[in-house]
Scaffold this motif. Structure first.
Motif, PDB file in Angstrom:
ATOM      1  N   GLU A   1       0.835  -1.203   0.000  1.00  0.00           N
ATOM      2  CA  GLU A   1       0.000   0.000   0.000  1.00  0.00           C
ATOM      3  C   GLU A   1       0.872   1.256   0.000  1.00  0.00           C
ATOM      4  O   GLU A   1       1.909   1.308   0.655  1.00  0.00           O
ATOM      5  CB  GLU A   1      -0.943   0.005   1.208  1.00  0.00           C
ATOM      6  CG  GLU A   1      -2.091  -0.979   1.076  1.00  0.00           C
ATOM      7  CD  GLU A   1      -3.125  -0.833   2.182  1.00  0.00           C
ATOM      8  OE1 GLU A   1      -3.144   0.228   2.831  1.00  0.00           O
ATOM      9  OE2 GLU A   1      -3.915  -1.780   2.380  1.00  0.00           O
TER      10      GLU A   1
ATOM     11  N   ARG B   1      -6.981   4.145  -0.990  1.00  0.00           N
ATOM     12  CA  ARG B   1      -5.835   3.637  -0.221  1.00  0.00           C
ATOM     13  C   ARG B   1      -4.560   3.636  -1.049  1.00  0.00           C
ATOM     14  O   ARG B   1      -3.532   3.116  -0.603  1.00  0.00           O
ATOM     15  CB  ARG B   1      -6.138   2.221   0.282  1.00  0.00           C
ATOM     16  CG  ARG B   1      -7.245   2.153   1.304  1.00  0.00           C
ATOM     17  CD  ARG B   1      -7.230   0.826   2.055  1.00  0.00           C
ATOM     18  NE  ARG B   1      -7.406  -0.305   1.162  1.00  0.00           N
ATOM     19  CZ  ARG B   1      -8.584  -0.786   0.778  1.00  0.00           C
ATOM     20  NH1 ARG B   1      -9.694  -0.207   1.209  1.00  0.00           N
ATOM     21  NH2 ARG B   1      -8.675  -1.823  -0.027  1.00  0.00           N
TER      22      ARG B   1
ATOM     23  N   LYS C   1      -3.758   1.913  -3.649  1.00  0.00           N
ATOM     24  CA  LYS C   1      -3.309   0.556  -3.909  1.00  0.00           C
ATOM     25  C   LYS C   1      -3.053   0.369  -5.400  1.00  0.00           C
ATOM     26  O   LYS C   1      -3.796   0.870  -6.237  1.00  0.00           O
ATOM     27  CB  LYS C   1      -4.362  -0.465  -3.448  1.00  0.00           C
ATOM     28  CG  LYS C   1      -4.494  -0.587  -1.961  1.00  0.00           C
ATOM     29  CD  LYS C   1      -5.502  -1.662  -1.581  1.00  0.00           C
ATOM     30  CE  LYS C   1      -5.033  -3.041  -1.987  1.00  0.00           C
ATOM     31  NZ  LYS C   1      -5.936  -4.111  -1.464  1.00  0.00           N
TER      32      LYS C   1
END
Length: 296
Positions: A165, A244, A246
């Protein structure tokens, strides 16, 4: 064969079995039982247990001999979702259109519910091994499921996913995440069912390869839906990966290539199943098509 009718038929078999497993409820620890049931009986596709009993059937086995392993697999999958949703991991508020487990039962009980489902799955599989006179097929099927759900499989994929992440990851790392976090349990479901059904080594390898293809395509479709999906149909908010920061299949390859590769995996999985000389393989061919177009 109508795939939707077939999926509903086998989903009902799984649901009936799941509803019957918690016999004793009026116990001092009943709160954790309620938490386990909340997530276990909250719906979902029941894809993994269906794959397990269908692969058993494909190779000529009796699905009744695989049903307990199938519900054990669903317990493992459900435990992983409960833990995935926790604030320390994906921090999601909704799953399948309902509040996530920790939002209803608090974090401590949610963690213990996940732990309990994992342990209960082991109990169920061990009971089947003993009931079947320590059959090598059952032991081998259990070994495959346990390895696929542990640090060499699903958990390993989750760890690398968490550590990735807010970082730019390469294609190889992303494949490792998708292969282990998502595809591994799908592969294990197919292989375990086939082993219980008495499959040959060649059949097991074909089903393993098929599972890898639909598992990766499942995750690619998830990444696509996180951008273009409908939150009401998905039962959770879209855009969570982007929030996030990602890395996803789409962020690395772009939407067009993601769709092209998704269709490529569909073709690969279809070609694999055509090698089975059985009308039962049509279910798996139709399923590969369905998974590339699913909306939830």
């Amino acid at each position: 064969m109508d795939l939707n009718i077939e999926l509903k038929k086998y989903k009902n078999i799984i649901e009936d079995e799941l509803k019957s497993i918690f016999i004793e409820k009026d116990l001092p620890q009943k709160k954790v039982i309620e938490s386990m049931e909340y997530s276990l009986l909250s719906g979902g596709k029941r894809l993994r247990p269906i794959l397990l009993i269908k692969s058993c059937e494909l190779v000529g086995g009796d699905i009744k001999k695989a049903i307990r392993f199938a519900i054990a697999m669903e317990m493992i999958h459900t435990y992983s979702l409960i833990h995935d949703d926790l604030p320390a991991m994906d921090d999601d508020d909704y799953r399948r259109g309902k509040l996530t487990n920790h939002k209803v039962f608090e974090e401590s009980i949610a963690i213990l519910a996940g732990d309990s489902l994992l342990n209960f799955a082991y109990e169920i599989m061990i009971d089947e091994v003993i009931k079947n006179n320590y059959s090598k097929n059952y032991i081998d099927a259990m070994e495959r499921i346990l390895k696929s759900s542990g640090y060499k499989g699903m958990i390993g994929g989750q760890v690398v996913d968490i550590l990735s992440e807010n970082k730019k990851v390469d294609e190889e790392t992303l494949y490792f995440i998708h292969k282990n976090k998502t595809a591994e349990l799908i592969e294990a479901s197919l292989v375990a069912g086939a082993i219980i059904g008495g499959a040959t080594k060649e059949e097991i390898q074909l089903l393993n390869d098929y599972g890898r293809c639909i598992g990766i395509s499942f995750q690619i479709r998830d990444d696509i839906l996180d951008i273009i999906g409908d939150s009401e149909l998905l039962g959770k908010d879209i855009g969570s990966d982007m929030k996030r920061d990602k890395t996803t299949y789409v962020s690395i390859h772009g939407m067009d290539k993601a769709i092209d590769d998704l269709n490529g995996y569909k073709e690969k999985s279809t070609n694999i199943m055509k090698k089975f000389n059985s009308k039962e393989s049509n279910f798996f061919i139709d399923l590969a098509q369905y998974l590339t177009k699913r909306v939830n």
